[in-house]
Design an enzyme around this catalytic site. Structure first.
Site, short mmCIF file in Angstrom:
data_model
loop_
_atom_site.label_atom_id
_atom_site.label_comp_id
_atom_site.label_asym_id
_atom_site.label_seq_id
_atom_site.Cartn_x
_atom_site.Cartn_y
_atom_site.Cartn_z
N CYS A 119 0.81 -1.23 0.00
CA CYS A 119 0.00 0.00 0.00
C CYS A 119 0.84 1.28 0.00
O CYS A 119 0.41 2.30 -0.51
CB CYS A 119 -0.99 0.01 1.16
SG CYS A 119 -0.22 -0.07 2.77
N LYS A 192 -5.23 -9.01 11.69
CA LYS A 192 -5.18 -7.57 11.45
C LYS A 192 -6.58 -7.10 11.06
O LYS A 192 -7.13 -7.52 10.04
CB LYS A 192 -4.18 -7.27 10.34
CG LYS A 192 -4.15 -5.81 9.96
CD LYS A 192 -3.00 -5.49 9.02
CE LYS A 192 -3.05 -4.05 8.58
NZ LYS A 192 -1.94 -3.69 7.70
N ARG A 214 -10.32 -1.08 3.08
CA ARG A 214 -9.55 -2.33 3.09
C ARG A 214 -10.36 -3.51 3.64
O ARG A 214 -9.82 -4.52 4.04
CB ARG A 214 -8.31 -2.15 3.96
CG ARG A 214 -7.38 -1.03 3.56
CD ARG A 214 -5.94 -1.37 3.94
NE ARG A 214 -5.04 -0.24 4.02
CZ ARG A 214 -4.64 0.50 2.99
NH1 ARG A 214 -5.08 0.24 1.77
NH2 ARG A 214 -3.79 1.49 3.17
N LYS A 245 -3.23 -6.95 15.76
CA LYS A 245 -3.17 -5.51 15.48
C LYS A 245 -4.55 -4.97 15.19
O LYS A 245 -5.26 -5.61 14.42
CB LYS A 245 -2.25 -5.33 14.26
CG LYS A 245 -2.13 -3.94 13.75
CD LYS A 245 -1.30 -3.93 12.50
CE LYS A 245 -1.36 -2.55 11.91
NZ LYS A 245 -1.08 -2.52 10.53
N SER A 271 -0.70 3.48 15.16
CA SER A 271 -0.57 4.94 15.09
C SER A 271 -1.71 5.69 15.80
O SER A 271 -1.48 6.68 16.48
CB SER A 271 -0.48 5.38 13.63
OG SER A 271 -1.60 4.90 12.89
#
Ligand code: PBG
Length: 325
Positions: A119, A192, A214, A245, A271
């Site tokens: 990505c 994920k 996504r 995650k 993040s």
């Protein structure tokens, strides 16, 4: 009263003696962004205190990481040029490949993990090859395997596929083995979720999808059994470490993954988790150090053995001070 739980909470010596979760700097992994150019150290607006480094500036940060007692980094590349084929992902002189070669030469004692995904390298920002508007699984596998191999050839100690294509661990393992890298481990971003917590990262890497989202490859956060399905599949395909995650909103998944496999579990505090803590701390609404410690320990307590976090240097400091450990 016979049972008094407070007996064991009377002082710090006693509290530490019976502590259930013990953590150590050696379990920390620090994610970093490397970009093209020279003399660049630009702060990521949504991630105060995190920067995009050109290769020459990355060294200063690696030195600090190493001085803090953090042994491992996870590198993300931001290429100057993105295209449909993600060609900079596996280019011999791509940003990650060059960063690795230089970093290994200057700081050979650090352990280098690379994020393997497309990505950051595709013009459309999706994690795989497109066919019309859908992300094609099987043709993406070859590109991922090629990318992983080029990272390892450039010096990566471990690769971490984060694309969520089916069968990528097997494809990468096969390619690495065929090229005699049988001892290079794969840390799979196995569980994920399609998460809003990645937004600041996408700012940092300029990797937001140009259209859609996504959700056709990353997981639906309503599901936990499906996460275990992913764990078991990746284990069968040859993953060495299983990652969950994000971390904070998925502690139940970390705990379940730990039960489901004997592979080590890593948790990635992403993040958005970092950004929330930073923003609230800046406002003076929370104490940053306290929250960083508490959220990190929660991930370990849930079952993580390794922890990826943008707070790695700070956490190492808190451990050194004995705040946590
Ligand atoms: C690449 C990748 C992402 C993250 C790690 N690898 C972004 C995404 O999937 O959109 C997120 C990390 C973070 O938010 O800190 N696919």
């Amino acid at each position: 009263m016979i049972k008094r739980p407070r007996r064991l909470r009377q002082n710090e010596v006693l509290r530490k003696m019976v502590r259930e979760t013990r953590i150590d700097k050696s379990s920390l992994i620090y994610p970093m962004f490397v970009r093209e150019g020279e003399g660049i150290r630009e702060e990521i607006p949504s991630m105060i205190g995190q920067y995009r480094y050109s290769v020459d500036q990355m060294f200063y940060e690696l030195e600090q990481v190493s001085d803090a007692g953090v042994n491992a980094v996870m590198l993300f590349g931001i290429p100057a040029h993105k295209d449909e084929k993600a060609s900079q992902a596996y280019a011999e002189d791509g940003i990650i490949q060059r960063a690795l070669k230089e970093a290994k030469r200057r700081f050979p004692d650090l352990y280098y993990i690379t994020d393997v995904c497309l990505c950051e390298y595709t013009s459309h920002g999706h994690c795989g090859m497109l066919c019309g508007s859908s992300v094609e699984n099987d043709s993406t596998l070859k590109v991922l395997a090629k990318t992983a191999l080029s990272h390892v050839q450039a010096g990566a100690d471990m690769v971490a596929p984060s694309d969520m294509m089916d069968g990528r661990v097997k494809a990468i393992r096969k390619t690495l083995d065929e090229n005699n890298y049988v001892n290079t481990p794969i840390m799979s971003y196995a569980v994920k979720y399609a998460s809003g917590f990645y937004a600041p990262f996408r700012d940092a890497a300029d990797s937001a999808p140009a259209f859609g989202d996504r959700k056709s490859y990353q997981m639906d956060y309503h599901n936990s059994r499906e996460g275990i399905k992913e764990v078991l599949l990746d284990e069968e395909e040859g993953a060495d470490i299983i990652m969950v995650k994000p971390a904070l909103a998925y502690l139940d998944i970390i705990a379940r993954a730990k039960e489901a496999t004997n592979l080590p579990i890593a948790a990635y505090s992403v993040s958005g988790e970092y950004a929330m803590i930073k923003a609230a701390a800046q406002k003076g609404w929370i104490d940053e150090a306290q929250i960083v410690c508490e959220t990190a320990v929660a991930a370990y307590r849930a079952g993580a053995q390794s922890y990826l976090t943008y707070f790695a240097k700070e956490l190492a400091g808190y451990m050194e001070e004995g705040r946590i450990g």
